[in-house]
Motif scaffolding. Structure first.
Motif: not given
Lengths: 331, 331
Positions: A253-271
């Motif tokens: 499941a972790q491997l899938a989470a790393l590679q899963s496309g078309e999630e359309y979730e946001l990945c962002f950085t914050i201070s």
């Protein structure tokens, strides 16, 4: 195409309330809009093609939702608020049983975002749909891929891996018997909108991207543009119970989470300073936000790299893959 | 698609100078642009599909020019100045011999109009290209289809019929032996830009449309939107010597001129007071402008109709067609 005007009248015209900034929608040589002062326009184009992005037996409602949501997600990734969209649709023939649910689903999603169809083109050809979407963002407030700073925390919205699981069910009939198969297919097609989250992140996130190719792949675009590297702790990846059940193994499941496309979730950085604000934002917009790692300095011999950690100890993505039964399944 | 990023880098990125109003072009989730204050945006989408709009043996340079020019022509029809465009391209495979001349031609035409590619999508699929183009027009100055007034004069730019003749050569090998066949094919693919004309018409034309389906068909859209009718004098239709030679008969050339699509000439209306200005405008922009008729009142039993005249005497389009040898050729 033959019957184009009737087609436009029947399926596309007069389906939505007119936005105040739309001066002229369908029916002339161009649409006319009046962007408000003090805003930039964010513009994105995405195409879905039968056979490449969806199968012939796919539910047209689901195809419409997913295609338009992938564009909405691009606006979210920039912190932009949806405004207008155009559609180019090629159809081998006018198939009412396909077009009617397609349009219903498209307009329902558009209306939910106050997003107006302003124009487009209908042509005879192999089935494909191309959307160009436009959003508004206050000048200077857009979230780009280039602002991540060393020390920033890396967050993702929602869960990762559901879309991969759903796609697996679509492509492999034997997976239909795995746990939650039907629900995961639905999650593959019907991603949540992250526009409200994005609007709240405008003043805080230092960079942002939406997860369309997998968090590993998409985060690398941010690292390259920002000229930094990152550490990601795989035990922190947000994975739904459904995906864990489906994959039957935490590592898989972790491997899938790393590679899963078309999630359309946001990945962002914050201070570090702004990180504490995220609890409140998560609560206000009703969205899980999970810290999965931190931005690090480039090493002299390894720029823009992601160092995966498991419980704080380095692990290679290849090693993780080798430990997981069924990895080839996804390639 | 596999290799998408290399494809974008190689063919689409860093090909054009950056416009001042483009804050971010290719390479993020969206493009970012800053529209100037006091302007409306004119937006149009057009798609060309292999097999529907062009044949497999068509010169990729010509396909690119024609596809983009049809969009530029939509801006001209609104009196808008080109600014930005997005491209969605589906390709069955990455064919360098096709893509390189396609892109060269596209960027040459775009550069000539100070028109910048700001984004797009490349996908694997049957060959098709969809452009979404955006132009700027001073607020309230857009030319629409709805402003024609009874008594206005009806003008067209350039000549009509060349595109039809060229298409005929493409579709009927035996026409390759007719006079000027090669030059007319070239005119079919390489329409003149009418942007400069359109910019000069902003303050004067009462309505405007570009001729994509034939002047009869397109003028009817104007009449319907403006709720008027029209008279058109067929002996006044501007027809090139090449088209007259090609069709071999004045009446057949006139019929072709009425029906010829993809001319990308402008058909516009102008008040009696402003009509005298057109001589100067024609000279300044180097474009033939011909008065072909006048806007008339609707009759009670015949709204939005075009009354064709030959030397001032009424003639039916069907009668004209019947008088012309080879009419079926074009259906």
């Amino acid at each position: 195409m033959s019957g184009e005007f009737n087609l436009i009248d029947k399926y596309f015209a007069h389906r939505q309330a007119n936005r105040q900034d739309v001066d002229l929608a369908l029916g002339d040589d161009c649409a006319l809009v009046s962007p408000p002062e003090g805003y930039q326009l964010a513009i994105s184009t995405d195409t879905v093609v039968l056979g490449t992005h969806f199968l012939a037996n796919a539910d047209p409602s689901a195809v419409a939702y997913k295609a338009l949501m992938s564009n909405i997600s691009d606006l979210a990734a920039m912190g932009a608020t949806p405004a207008w969209f155009s559609m180019a649709i090629s159809l081998p023939e006018i198939d009412e049983a396909w077009l009617a649910p397609f349009c219903d689903s498209m307009f329902t999603l558009a209306d939910a975002h106050h997003l107006q169809l302003i124009g487009g083109d209908t042509t005879k050809g192999p089935l494909s749909i191309s959307f160009t979407i436009q959003g508004l963002v206050p000048k200077g407030k857009a979230l780009t891929r280039s602002g991540a700073q060393v020390g920033d925390w890396i967050f993702v919205s929602g869960n990762l891996g559901d879309s991969q699981a759903g796609l697996s069910v679509i492509l492999n009939p034997e997976d239909a018997n795995k746990p939650h198969a039907k629900e995961l297919v639905s999650r593959h097609f019907y991603a949540q909108s992250r526009i409200k989250l994005a609007e709240r992140l405008r003043d805080h996130a230092t960079s942002c991207i939406d997860i369309s190719d997998g968090v590993m792949s998409d985060l690398k675009h941010v690292l390259k543009r920002s000229n930094v590297s990152a550490q990601v702790e795989i035990t922190q990846l947000p994975i739904s119970d459904l995906a864990t059940d489906f994959f039957g193994d935490t590592q898989q499941a972790q491997l899938a989470a790393l590679q899963s496309g078309e999630e359309y979730e946001l990945c962002f950085t914050i201070s570090k300073q702004d990180k504490p604000l995220l609890d409140e934002i998560a609560q206000q917009v009703g969205c899980l936000l999970t810290c999965i790692g931190q931005v690090t300095e480039n090493q002299r011999d390894a720029e823009h790299t992601i160092q995966l950690l498991r419980n704080g100890l380095p692990i290679q993505e290849d090693d993780l893959a080798r430990q997981v039964h069924g990895f080839d399944h996804f390639n």
